[in-house]
Design an enzyme around this catalytic site. Structure first.
Site, short mmCIF file in Angstrom:
data_model
loop_
_atom_site.label_atom_id
_atom_site.label_comp_id
_atom_site.label_asym_id
_atom_site.label_seq_id
_atom_site.Cartn_x
_atom_site.Cartn_y
_atom_site.Cartn_z
N LYS A 92 -1.62 11.37 5.95
CA LYS A 92 -1.49 10.29 6.92
C LYS A 92 -0.71 9.12 6.31
O LYS A 92 0.22 8.57 6.92
CB LYS A 92 -2.90 9.83 7.36
CG LYS A 92 -2.95 8.83 8.48
CD LYS A 92 -3.01 7.39 8.01
CE LYS A 92 -4.35 7.05 7.36
NZ LYS A 92 -4.38 5.61 6.99
N LYS A 133 0.84 -1.21 0.00
CA LYS A 133 0.00 0.00 0.00
C LYS A 133 0.87 1.25 0.00
O LYS A 133 0.56 2.25 -0.66
CB LYS A 133 -0.94 -0.01 1.22
CG LYS A 133 -1.87 1.21 1.30
CD LYS A 133 -2.92 1.23 0.20
CE LYS A 133 -3.75 2.50 0.18
NZ LYS A 133 -4.75 2.59 1.23
#
Lengths: 297, 297
Positions: A240, A172
């Protein structure tokens, strides 16, 4: 044989994923910190639990979809946390995007209770969650991943088992490095085109089919030209994920100078109150440096 | 009515383009600084001229395909240069990738002699030139572009008229900003994946279809994993184009910080003698910083 599925975390992503599980006929137990978010799922046929621990006791498989590492930590370790309900044979599937290193620690804790863990962060946004067309990058043992696969197929169309626990989160991060690098390139290219007085639509048409082409150019380029900053993915969430990327890259000793540059640019935009805009608003950092604006409203 | 076409500059790109013109039945006159490069074209049916001026006198349309701004300058202004052969009605088509600002100056000189100019830089590499599948970004008047189009169709499949003289070169710069930005993202992503111990092929498969996807990832990613540095486009040529990009972006006041970073990285690789490798060898700059190497030979 279908197993009962717990779902913890009914934000914009989790709610869509849980809805798809229910629609596909699975037996679903839900829990969310803000209880009101359980109501539509209960109306659709889910059972509401009173705590993550209860979800664990009721369900052999529990999916988690929250925002960040501390949120997963809280789901596991708070009073009546999920670890209180995990037992031999439990499978925890974490769809959150969190730290690969913390993931390995959480998986060890669950293994200590006789359960197993897979990390399965998703991409495809809220639209993909609602439509059931997410891409899922999965880390874990072969057996655990195959046990989870039929349930993940309720909301995912591309499910790739990439390696052991933690590797789903690492992939990811690879994904996010690529996404923001493409976004930087598109931002620089469109601002230069604007500053040069080029017709932006003709410019896009001329370059998008060749070696310059990317998903970001084809999909966000036209949106940027129209100054439509509605988020597919917000700057705050992107930031984030970039924080996870910078930490993980630091820990493995891999330089990511372009990604680091984008982090600084998004940070400046957050300071201006633009964290809720789409990640393609990156171009605004260059606009503020230059006084040039891409496209027209 | 078919017009006689002159072709000046028979490098790896120009030779392929001129061959395609001859194959499509056009009447072609060639000139090249190194005379021996004319021989295969003459064998295929072209006439060899003795100077660019002679090409201009013999042909109402003259295509140029050389490396950089000073090379076009030399074709035009050296003794027996092309400007000596340009007259009323001449059309000069410059397929080189050169400075947009210098392009406007050259076009004005040709206009002063009664001719016209279009800038028509190409992308698609030597393979595209040989197969006749180039993308061509064209700047110039509508009339000049339409006059040129049937001849450019001999070697180009995507011919986009993007605006007035100079805008073809500007769009080529947009293209190169996108290309190197994608290349930086792919380099950072694959090095991080390697450093994290991920299976690189599984990682590519997991991310290439979504928002992280790009031509560069799909086409150069697998080549990088195999450490195959053969050039589709060399670092030296890429660097020449980035110098044009940095100058043009400076002149219009548009910040391109990612592109500037890539320029510095390629500069370091040129210093190491790697300028002849493909532009996807950018990852080697990160490898040298980190001591980590992507893939295996």
């Amino acid at each position: 044989m279908s197993e009962r599925i717990g779902f913890v975390g009914l934000g914009i992503m989790g709610a869509g994923m849980a809805s798809n599980l229910i629609e596909k006929g699975h037996d679903v137990v839900v829990w969310n910190r803000t209880a009101s978010r359980m109501e539509p799922l209960v109306a659709a046929g889910a059972v509401a639990a009173t705590s993550p621990a209860e979800v664990g006791r009721l369900c052999p498989i529990v999916m988690i979809c929250v925002s960040d590492t501390p949120d997963v930590d809280a789901v596991l370790h708070s009073d009546d946390g999920l670890l209180g309900g995990v037992s031999v044979g439990s499978l925890v599937i974490d769809h959150s995007t969190i730290s690969p290193g913390a993931t390995v620690g959480f998986a060890e804790e669950v293994a200590g209770l006789g359960g197993s863990w897979i990390d399965a962060p998703v991409s495809g946004g809220s639209e993909g969650a609602a439509k059931g067309t997410l891409s899922i990058m999965v880390g874990g043992s072969e057996a655990a991943v195959e046990r989870a696969r039929p349930y993940m197929e309720a909301f995912g169309t591309t499910i790739t088992h990439v390696g052991p626990v933690g590797s789903g989160q690492q992939v990811k991060i690879v994904n996010q490095i690529l996404v923001v690098g493409s976004q930087l390139a598109v931002s620089e290219a469109l601002l230069f085109a604007q500053a040069s007085g080029l017709d932006l639509e003709a410019t896009l048409d001329a370059v998008k089919g060749g070696a310059a082409g990317s998903w970001m150019l084809a999909n966000r380029g036209p949106q940027m030209i129209e100054r439509d900053w509605r988020p597919g993915f917000t700057i705050d969430l992107q930031q984030k994920d970039l924080r996870l990327a910078l930490e993980a890259a630091d820990s493995v000793g891999s330089p990511i100078p372009g990604t680091a540059l984008v982090f600084q640019m998004y940070r400046a935009l957050q300071n201006e109150g633009l964290g809720g805009e789409g990640n393609h608003a990156l171009v605004k950092a260059l606009e503020k440096m230059s006084g040039i604006e891409v496209g027209s409203p």
